[in-house]
Motif scaffolding. Structure first.
Motif, PDB file in Angstrom:
ATOM      1  N   ARG A 114      19.755  11.728 -33.162  1.00 22.70           N
ATOM      2  CA  ARG A 114      18.345  12.075 -33.302  1.00 22.70           C
ATOM      3  C   ARG A 114      17.980  12.009 -34.773  1.00 22.70           C
ATOM      4  O   ARG A 114      18.529  12.756 -35.566  1.00 22.70           O
ATOM      5  CB  ARG A 114      18.056  13.484 -32.747  1.00 22.70           C
ATOM      6  N   PRO A 115      17.105  11.089 -35.167  1.00 19.40           N
ATOM      7  CA  PRO A 115      16.450  10.137 -34.278  1.00 19.40           C
ATOM      8  C   PRO A 115      17.427   9.083 -33.755  1.00 19.40           C
ATOM      9  O   PRO A 115      18.402   8.741 -34.425  1.00 19.40           O
ATOM     10  CB  PRO A 115      15.381   9.500 -35.172  1.00 19.40           C
ATOM     11  N   ALA A 116      17.124   8.588 -32.567  1.00 16.64           N
ATOM     12  CA  ALA A 116      17.916   7.519 -31.977  1.00 16.64           C
ATOM     13  C   ALA A 116      17.533   6.191 -32.634  1.00 16.64           C
ATOM     14  O   ALA A 116      16.604   6.122 -33.456  1.00 16.64           O
ATOM     15  CB  ALA A 116      17.696   7.471 -30.474  1.00 16.64           C
ATOM     16  N   GLN A 117      18.222   5.138 -32.264  1.00 14.96           N
ATOM     17  CA  GLN A 117      17.904   3.794 -32.741  1.00 14.96           C
ATOM     18  C   GLN A 117      18.286   2.787 -31.661  1.00 14.96           C
ATOM     19  O   GLN A 117      19.003   3.118 -30.714  1.00 14.96           O
ATOM     20  CB  GLN A 117      18.648   3.487 -34.042  1.00 14.96           C
ATOM     21  N   GLY A 118      17.780   1.585 -31.767  1.00 15.83           N
ATOM     22  CA  GLY A 118      18.152   0.555 -30.817  1.00 15.83           C
ATOM     23  C   GLY A 118      19.632   0.231 -30.905  1.00 15.83           C
ATOM     24  O   GLY A 118      20.247   0.362 -31.965  1.00 15.83           O
ATOM     25  N   GLY A 119      20.208  -0.183 -29.776  1.00 14.08           N
ATOM     26  CA  GLY A 119      21.596  -0.620 -29.776  1.00 14.08           C
ATOM     27  C   GLY A 119      22.619   0.450 -29.479  1.00 14.08           C
ATOM     28  O   GLY A 119      23.821   0.184 -29.566  1.00 14.08           O
ATOM     29  N   ILE A 120      22.175   1.658 -29.095  1.00 15.31           N
ATOM     30  CA  ILE A 120      23.131   2.732 -28.805  1.00 15.31           C
ATOM     31  C   ILE A 120      23.014   3.149 -27.342  1.00 15.31           C
ATOM     32  O   ILE A 120      22.101   2.743 -26.622  1.00 15.31           O
ATOM     33  CB  ILE A 120      22.915   3.948 -29.728  1.00 15.31           C
ATOM     34  N   SER A 121      23.930   3.997 -26.911  1.00 17.52           N
ATOM     35  CA  SER A 121      24.017   4.409 -25.514  1.00 17.52           C
ATOM     36  C   SER A 121      22.775   5.163 -25.057  1.00 17.52           C
ATOM     37  O   SER A 121      22.321   6.105 -25.706  1.00 17.52           O
ATOM     38  CB  SER A 121      25.255   5.297 -25.328  1.00 17.52           C
ATOM     39  N   GLY A 122      22.231   4.753 -23.904  1.00 15.03           N
ATOM     40  CA  GLY A 122      21.086   5.429 -23.307  1.00 15.03           C
ATOM     41  C   GLY A 122      20.708   4.780 -21.997  1.00 15.03           C
ATOM     42  O   GLY A 122      20.725   3.550 -21.885  1.00 15.03           O
TER      43      GLY A 122
END
Length: 348
Positions: free
Chosen positions: A126-134
């Protein structure tokens, strides 16, 4: 949904020939489950030869294992069999409308949403970003694509995360408002501790080989702009969008394989993808997709669905990854402009 921009550098007559062959061959596909699994003995392959074609595209003709300068219509099969062994009804055409074809052996692709891996991309950010688990709470694992905003007037001031229909909307079965976790459930995410966003809308997946899908895409609503950065893990900031063309160098960062580099091998491929590994006869036809080969080893594996495909260098977004074979030998992505138009969004 409107028509997609044509891939650059591909003659229109080749695209028209590809579409004609795709409609003629893929629309009638009824591949039995065994064809999706592995190569078989030659005599069995001959007996099943009516069912080995799973994709039709456009690329360079391959001779002696190397691509030539000749562009052709490509016919992707699970297993190549010597033409002389096949009955005439099962032989794929050597040309179409005077244009050359090429039969390419390739493992079939599956929607890429599962399996475990390691490193920080599996942890809560947090904050998240593109390219990670979700992914949706009902899905084992997927990859977050990128932060986006809506083109709709009534949705100004809202922020969203982009992903696939099959990872964010559970193949379209999930109701609006259902929970999206970061990290995914396979990586320890729970609704109580890791609620990240809520499903907002998706493009329904059309089942059957006779109905064409242009994208596998969905968005989920973030609680605030601060919930997610605009960049992609390791790759950096996204620099607009572009249209993929054959030979273009690309990169992606995914939940399972991290950062990988590849090359666009087919900028306009039509392919049949199983929607259920337990029942591979349940399929969907995707048209005008992007096929990517790895530069080294593999490009993507299950769990990388939702990864944004970026031009390298430059980082212009080209596509949204949604499927690959388990061996990682190639991947499919939906063209990013078709994704954005279908959801009425922009990256940002």
């Amino acid at each position: 949904m409107g028509s997609q921009p044509e891939p650059e550098g591909v003659p229109l007559d080749l695209l028209e020939a590809k579409r004609e062959l795709s409609q003629r061959r893929l629309a009638s596909s009824t591949m039995p489950p065994r064809v999706w699994v592995k190569k078989v003995r030659v005599e069995d392959a001959v007996r099943q030869s009516d069912n080995h074609l799973h994709a039709v595209g456009v690329g360079r003709k391959i001779v002696a294992g190397k691509p030539t300068e000749t562009l052709c219509v490509r016919l992707y099969v699970t297993q190549k069999v010597a033409r002389g062994l096949l009955p005439s009804r099962s032989q794929l055409p050597a040309s179409i409308a005077g244009l050359p074809t090429d039969v390419v052996e390739a493992a079939p692709a599956f929607l890429a949403a599962q399996h475990k891996c390691t490193h920080r991309r599996l942890l809560e950010q947090r904050p998240a970003q593109g390219g990670i688990s979700g992914a949706h709470a009902s899905i084992q694992a997927g990859t977050l694509g990128a932060r986006c905003i809506s083109r709709k007037a009534e949705e100004q001031g809202m922020w969203f995360v982009l992903g696939n229909c099959h990872t964010l909307a559970d193949f379209g079965a999930a109701p609006t408002g259902s929970p999206i976790l970061q990290p995914s459930s396979n990586d320890g995410g729970t609704v109580e501790a890791n609620l990240f966003a809520e499903l907002h809308r998706f493009v329904p997946l059309l089942e059957g080989a006779e109905r064409a899908n242009q994208v596998d895409a969905a968005i989920a609503k973030l609680s605030s702009q601060a919930s997610m950065d605009t960049g992609v893990c390791t790759a950096g900031q996204i620099q607009g969008t572009a249209i993929a063309s054959n030979g273009m160098l690309v990169q992606k960062h995914g939940r399972t394989t991290g950062i990988t580099v590849g090359v666009v091998d087919d900028a306009s491929v039509d392919t049949i993808i199983p929607l259920d590994r337990e029942n591979p006869t349940k399929v969907a036809l995707f048209v005008d997709q992007i096929r990517i080969l790895p530069r080294v080893a593999l490009f993507a594996q299950p769990g990388d669905s939702g990864s944004l495909i970026l031009h390298k260098p430059g980082n212009a977004a080209l596509g949204l990854l949604f499927a690959c074979p388990d061996n990682g030998s190639y991947a499919y992505a939906s063209p990013i402009r078709a994704v954005l138009d279908s959801l009425e969004i922009d990256l940002g």
